[in-house]
Design an enzyme around this catalytic site. Structure first.
Site, PDB file in Angstrom:
ATOM      1  N   TYR A 148      44.408  49.088  31.972  1.00 15.91           N
ATOM      2  CA  TYR A 148      43.827  50.583  31.440  1.00 15.91           C
ATOM      3  C   TYR A 148      44.728  51.808  31.919  1.00 15.91           C
ATOM      4  O   TYR A 148      44.262  52.576  32.415  1.00 15.91           O
ATOM      5  CB  TYR A 148      42.689  50.617  32.049  1.00 15.91           C
ATOM      6  CG  TYR A 148      41.567  49.454  31.691  1.00 15.91           C
ATOM      7  CD1 TYR A 148      41.321  49.243  30.360  1.00 15.91           C
ATOM      8  CD2 TYR A 148      40.836  48.916  32.813  1.00 15.91           C
ATOM      9  CE1 TYR A 148      40.470  47.961  30.184  1.00 15.91           C
ATOM     10  CE2 TYR A 148      39.952  47.911  32.517  1.00 15.91           C
ATOM     11  CZ  TYR A 148      39.837  47.369  31.086  1.00 15.91           C
ATOM     12  OH  TYR A 148      38.906  46.335  30.751  1.00 15.91           O
TER      13      TYR A 148
ATOM     14  N   TYR B 132      30.220  48.306  25.893  1.00 17.65           N
ATOM     15  CA  TYR B 132      31.247  47.779  26.592  1.00 17.65           C
ATOM     16  C   TYR B 132      30.915  46.221  26.964  1.00 17.65           C
ATOM     17  O   TYR B 132      29.828  46.642  27.874  1.00 17.65           O
ATOM     18  CB  TYR B 132      32.252  48.473  27.504  1.00 17.65           C
ATOM     19  CG  TYR B 132      33.323  47.555  28.236  1.00 17.65           C
ATOM     20  CD1 TYR B 132      34.369  47.693  27.638  1.00 17.65           C
ATOM     21  CD2 TYR B 132      33.065  46.902  29.373  1.00 17.65           C
ATOM     22  CE1 TYR B 132      35.378  46.948  28.053  1.00 17.65           C
ATOM     23  CE2 TYR B 132      34.022  46.175  29.835  1.00 17.65           C
ATOM     24  CZ  TYR B 132      35.305  46.102  29.076  1.00 17.65           C
ATOM     25  OH  TYR B 132      36.175  45.299  30.069  1.00 17.65           O
TER      26      TYR B 132
ATOM     27  N   ASP C 296      23.357  41.493  29.181  1.00 16.54           N
ATOM     28  CA  ASP C 296      24.590  41.394  29.690  1.00 16.54           C
ATOM     29  C   ASP C 296      24.446  42.143  31.301  1.00 16.54           C
ATOM     30  O   ASP C 296      24.514  43.471  31.121  1.00 16.54           O
ATOM     31  CB  ASP C 296      25.687  42.364  28.975  1.00 16.54           C
ATOM     32  CG  ASP C 296      27.033  42.333  29.696  1.00 16.54           C
ATOM     33  OD1 ASP C 296      27.303  41.905  30.814  1.00 16.54           O
ATOM     34  OD2 ASP C 296      28.188  42.931  28.977  1.00 16.54           O
TER      35      ASP C 296
ATOM     36  N   LYS D 167      30.752  39.792  38.126  1.00 14.75           N
ATOM     37  CA  LYS D 167      31.338  40.875  39.305  1.00 14.75           C
ATOM     38  C   LYS D 167      30.698  40.785  40.729  1.00 14.75           C
ATOM     39  O   LYS D 167      31.208  40.101  41.514  1.00 14.75           O
ATOM     40  CB  LYS D 167      30.723  42.119  38.808  1.00 14.75           C
ATOM     41  CG  LYS D 167      31.450  42.821  37.458  1.00 14.75           C
ATOM     42  CD  LYS D 167      31.397  44.108  37.481  1.00 14.75           C
ATOM     43  CE  LYS D 167      32.299  44.713  36.055  1.00 14.75           C
ATOM     44  NZ  LYS D 167      33.565  44.846  36.456  1.00 14.75           N
TER      45      LYS D 167
END
Length: 430
Positions: free
Chosen positions: A22, A153, A247, A276
């Site tokens: 990124y 996203y 999600d 995560k």
């Protein structure tokens, strides 16, 4: 002809060969080198310490180097670092799956382990589409499209990218390469729900599932929506018999104030993705949890009805051990109470910034506080300013946000809030 000699020569010089994520390598500031972590702090190579305000992309829910997680990793590494999950199984994976299965309502749920949140989304999409194919007498289906939402996203792999916002995301360059899906506005009003209902009704024979991050679109720049919007989405899915995927890779494991964001809306997703915080910021691991309703068509005598997916390191014993230790901590330490205290502080300290001329909005929920500016933030300058203040905060686009470890002290959180307030007050310099 020597092909190597004719190849273009690089015109850049870098201190190392690492291709960073990124960032535009040519113009980006040099990365900050971290030597070690402890609790909620990053110790830099030059000896400085930074309070981490974003917990390594929202993963360090228990802080860094929690001794229980470290102990579990070391013990498992000494016993069995890895075995393939094809035809072999082990206690850590079995125990973890049995603990994750009840995270969705109902009995008979199944847990598919993978190695990243993006892959968990890929698996969810394959499950949803094949669910309908397996229910068909000929094993084929037209229900192979997905409804996602504006600003979404869901990851960087190909399928996950296709359900990200096609025009206003970091994946816009891949438009034309990705499968076309159906991004829609999140229905916050009766009128929007009616429009969403009509849209789904007209395309229900094409749709495998609807996918959404419950309550906060995290990587989109901390964009919040209501629990009632999730209820509207579920209502439409049930009406037209379309699967619903939650999600929760970023929003799960306490980040929104409950173990999972969907629980605040009292809805019942058919598939859920987690990652995560699953291993407490230690080892890459993710999971896709499917209800019995989704799983039953896969449970067949037909080989072709099986889910053909299998990451090499899925169910890695070290990662599963870390995840089990992390879940133990949620059961034995007051994580959700800590999150509630963080939310109170974030609301008290950040919400007044909504009155500033350069601020668009402020939202706080669980261990997330987001200040959306009216203009894009110069991320490089902002990060430099935060580092000078002894904190690690990295804005996303127009949003300065905090998403700290749940174990952060009141004083440390106060310093993070002070830094955000100072940054907003001198936004012209940022």
């Amino acid at each position: 002809m020597n092909r190597d000699s004719d190849a273009p020569k690089p015109e850049f010089r870098l201190p190392h060969s690492l291709w960073r994520p990124y960032c535009q390598m040519k113009t980006a500031s040099p990365p900050i080198e971290v030597e070690s972590t402890n609790g909620v702090t990053l110790r830099l190579k030059d000896g400085r310490e930074l309070i981490d305000g974003i917990s390594s992309w929202w993963t360090a829910c228990h802080g860094y180097n929690h001794p229980k997680i470290v102990e579990a990793i070391v013990s498992q590494a000494q016993t069995m670092p890895h075995v393939m999950l094809g035809g072999i199984v082990h206690d850590q994976a079995i125990r973890l799956a049995d603990r994750l299965a009840p995270c969705l309502e109902g009995d008979g749920n199944r847990v598919f382990l993978s190695d990243s949140g993006s892959v968990a989304v890929e698996v969810a999409m394959k499950m949803a589409m094949q669910h309908w194919a397996n229910r068909s007498p000929n094993g084929k289906t037209s229900r192979n499209k997905f409804v996602s939402f504006q600003n979404a996203y869901h990851g960087d792999t190909t399928g996950a990218m296709s359900v990200c916002d096609p025009d206003d995301s970091m994946h816009a360059n891949f438009k034309g390469f990705l499968l076309d899906q159906f991004p829609q506005p999140i229905p916050e009003t009766d009128e929007q729900e009616a429009s969403f209902d009509l849209f789904v009704e007209q395309r229900k024979d094409q749709l495998a599932a609807v996918i959404i991050e419950p309550l906060i679109q995290m990587a989109a720049g901390m964009r919040f929506h209501s629990a009632s919007a999730l209820q509207r989405i579920e209502r439409v899915c049930r009406k037209h018999d379309v699967l619903l995927i939650a999600d929760e890779v970023a929003t799960g494991f306490g980040r929104t104030g409950t173990m999972f964001g969907y629980q605040q809306a009292e809805i019942a997703p058919d598939i859920m993705c987690v990652g995560k915080g699953l291993t407490g910021c230690s080892v890459g691991l993710a999971a896709t949890i499917a209800t019995a309703k989704v799983y039953v068509p896969f449970h067949s005598e037909r080989w072709e009805a099986a889910l053909m997916h299998g990451p090499t390191f899925m169910g890695n014993p070290i990662a599963c051990a870390a995840a089990n230790a992390s879940l133990d901590l949620f059961e034995t330490e007051p994580r959700l109470e800590q999150v509630a205290a963080i939310e109170r502080t974030l609301r008290d300290r950040l919400e007044p910034l909504a009155e500033c001329d350069d601020v668009n909005s402020v939202h706080c929920l669980g261990a997330v506080g987001a200040v959306r500016m009216k203009d894009e933030v110069n991320v490089s300058k902002a990060v430099s300013g935060f580092v000078e203040q002894g904190v690690w905060i990295r804005p996303i686009r127009d949003t300065i946000y905090l998403a700290p470890a749940f174990t952060i002290s009141h004083a440390q959180l106060g310093k993070l809030c002070d830094s955000v307030v100072q940054s907003v007050s001198r936004v012209g310099a940022v």
